[in-house]
Motif scaffolding. Structure first.
Motif, PDB file in Angstrom:
ATOM      1  N   GLU A   1       0.910  -1.103  -0.037  1.00  0.00           N
ATOM      2  CA  GLU A   1       0.206  -0.030  -0.261  1.00  0.00           C
ATOM      3  C   GLU A   1       0.677   1.309   0.102  1.00  0.00           C
ATOM      4  OE1 GLU A   1      -2.659  -0.223   3.158  1.00  0.00           O
ATOM      5  OE2 GLU A   1      -3.173  -2.327   2.940  1.00  0.00           O
TER       6      GLU A   1
ATOM      7  N   ARG B   1      -6.807  -0.257   8.503  1.00  0.00           N
ATOM      8  CA  ARG B   1      -6.823  -1.408   7.807  1.00  0.00           C
ATOM      9  C   ARG B   1      -7.972  -2.429   8.136  1.00  0.00           C
ATOM     10  NH1 ARG B   1      -3.031  -4.821   7.031  1.00  0.00           N
ATOM     11  NH2 ARG B   1      -3.115  -4.943   4.853  1.00  0.00           N
ATOM     12  N   TYR B   2      -8.180  -2.527   9.509  1.00  0.00           N
ATOM     13  CA  TYR B   2      -9.438  -3.462   9.980  1.00  0.00           C
ATOM     14  C   TYR B   2     -10.590  -2.714   9.503  1.00  0.00           C
ATOM     15  CZ  TYR B   2     -12.970  -6.011  12.846  1.00  0.00           C
ATOM     16  OH  TYR B   2     -13.931  -6.745  13.033  1.00  0.00           O
TER      17      TYR B   2
ATOM     18  N   ALA C   1     -11.607  -0.678   7.238  1.00  0.00           N
ATOM     19  CA  ALA C   1     -11.781  -0.553   5.911  1.00  0.00           C
ATOM     20  C   ALA C   1     -12.444  -2.094   5.291  1.00  0.00           C
ATOM     21  CB  ALA C   1     -10.940  -0.284   4.931  1.00  0.00           C
ATOM     22  N   ARG C   2     -11.979  -3.018   5.995  1.00  0.00           N
ATOM     23  CA  ARG C   2     -12.360  -4.407   5.544  1.00  0.00           C
ATOM     24  C   ARG C   2     -13.493  -5.019   6.293  1.00  0.00           C
ATOM     25  NH1 ARG C   2      -7.381  -3.239   4.907  1.00  0.00           N
ATOM     26  NH2 ARG C   2      -6.177  -4.528   3.347  1.00  0.00           N
ATOM     27  N   ALA C   3     -13.741  -4.408   7.511  1.00  0.00           N
ATOM     28  CA  ALA C   3     -15.064  -5.001   8.316  1.00  0.00           C
ATOM     29  C   ALA C   3     -16.238  -3.979   8.057  1.00  0.00           C
ATOM     30  CB  ALA C   3     -14.712  -4.861  10.001  1.00  0.00           C
TER      31      ALA C   3
ATOM     32  N   LEU D   1     -10.869 -11.878  10.613  1.00  0.00           N
ATOM     33  CA  LEU D   1     -10.358 -10.462   9.953  1.00  0.00           C
ATOM     34  C   LEU D   1      -9.281  -9.887  10.806  1.00  0.00           C
ATOM     35  CD1 LEU D   1     -10.214  -8.490   7.489  1.00  0.00           C
ATOM     36  CD2 LEU D   1     -12.691  -7.761   8.612  1.00  0.00           C
TER      37      LEU D   1
ATOM     38  N   LYS E   1      -5.954 -11.400  10.573  1.00  0.00           N
ATOM     39  CA  LYS E   1      -5.069 -11.105   9.456  1.00  0.00           C
ATOM     40  C   LYS E   1      -4.374  -9.752   9.525  1.00  0.00           C
ATOM     41  CE  LYS E   1      -3.721 -11.787   5.157  1.00  0.00           C
ATOM     42  NZ  LYS E   1      -2.875 -10.463   4.925  1.00  0.00           N
ATOM     43  N   VAL E   2      -5.048  -8.725   9.842  1.00  0.00           N
ATOM     44  CA  VAL E   2      -4.679  -7.290   9.991  1.00  0.00           C
ATOM     45  C   VAL E   2      -3.338  -7.579  10.868  1.00  0.00           C
ATOM     46  CG1 VAL E   2      -4.930  -4.951  10.747  1.00  0.00           C
ATOM     47  CG2 VAL E   2      -6.817  -6.218   9.383  1.00  0.00           C
TER      48      VAL E   2
END
Length: 321
Positions: free
Chosen positions: A172, A194-195, A197-199, A218, A221-222
């Motif tokens: 990124e 980052r969490y 944005a994905r959640a 999730l 992973k972050v």
């Protein structure tokens, strides 16, 4: 000589200050909003007012002006000219120390992270170490390279910007313009961003840590990306400078073993032919910058040995409002 110095740690949102004696007694502490949203001129005025108010409190307690003033500031600092050259989050450029202090006493400025590293070296987790990396992991990431017992600033004052070491070259884009910087993956703000944005729902880094511990895939992973990025950067640092230890501070370090245990394992695996340096948790917490500023103040006053005999109980008993 006066019995105390004024010490101020200037942050992006608030300042912490105190009066510290030559024997390490913290006679008073206070906090004040920085007011950066009102522009650099306001920040300068607020710092100047704060140091003046602290000195007035010192005059009440000790009957004299301070021996000196030490100030920890973010951004680039020129130690030789006592000038705060640049700080993006405060918006200032080329601010001389005299503009920050309404008193005719010696003043010394220090880069905030290196000043915290100085405090950890003299009073905290690096007290008996001559070479270590102090790595506070907060909104951003920068390191204090303590070499030969003192923080190393480099030729131009930029030493320690480990947060902008590229760890994922195809990753990124960082706010600095580079690709795949450590700070983009492993800072507290990056973990949160980052969490979230994905959640598709907001979460602080502390909440991501709690979700990771609870087994949320999730969040895990972050968190794993953050640990991986840190292990890459710290392996490179270790191979270049061979530190006695790596002292982890800042908000993300408050996760404790959730961060330090997998990081130690992964760092050990990366350093295949040598032993990894031990990871330690910083001892001084939010007081590191102010205590480091006190050490700078006493050095400005001509007492370079100040701090060597201070009790290690100081950071544990210090309350910063």
């Amino acid at each position: 000589m006066s019995e105390y110095v004024v010490a101020v740690d200037v942050g992006g949102t608030s300042m912490k200050g105190g009066l510290v004696t030559r024997t390490g007694t913290v006679a008073a502490t206070d906090r004040r909003p920085t007011g950066a949203e009102l522009g650099p001129g306001n920040v300068i005025a607020v710092v100047r007012s704060f140091t003046g108010d602290l000195a007035a409190r010192g005059a009440e307690l000790f009957g004299t002006a301070p021996a000196a003033v030490g100030i920890a500031v973010p951004g680039l600092v020129d130690d030789a000219t006592a000038t705060a050259l640049y700080a993006a989050n405060l918006g200032w450029r080329d601010v001389p120390a005299a503009d920050l202090v309404p008193l005719d006493v010696p003043v010394r400025l220090g880069h905030d992270v290196r000043t915290g590293g100085l405090a950890e070296s003299v009073l905290g987790a690096g007290r008996e170490l001559s070479d270590f990396l102090f790595l506070p992991i907060g909104t951003g990431i920068a390191g204090a390279m303590v070499i030969g017992g003192g923080p190393y600033g480099g030729t131009s004052g930029w030493a320690g910007e480990i947060g902008h070491v590229p760890v994922f070259p195809e990753g990124e884009r960082c706010a600095c313009g580079q690709i795949g910087c450590l700070e983009t993956y492993a800072s507290a703000s990056a973990v949160s961003r980052r969490y979230s944005a994905r959640a598709a729902s907001p979460a602080t880094a502390e909440e991501v840590a709690a979700l990771t511990a609870a087994g949320d895939p999730l969040a895990a992973k972050v968190w794993d990306d953050a640990v991986e990025a840190l292990s890459l950067a710290l392996a490179t640092y270790t191979l270049l400078l061979d530190p006695s230890a790596i002292v982890l501070g800042g908000g993300l370090a408050e996760a404790g073993p959730l961060l330090s245990d997998p990081l130690a394992v992964r760092l050990g695996k990366r350093l295949t032919f040598r032993t990894a340096p031990p990871l330690r948790k910083a001892a001084l917490g939010v007081a590191a910058g102010m205590l480091g500023a006190a050490l700078l103040g006493w050095r400005a006053a001509g007492v370079p040995e100040a701090g060597a005999s201070w009790s290690s109980d100081v950071p544990r008993t210090l309350a910063v409002p």
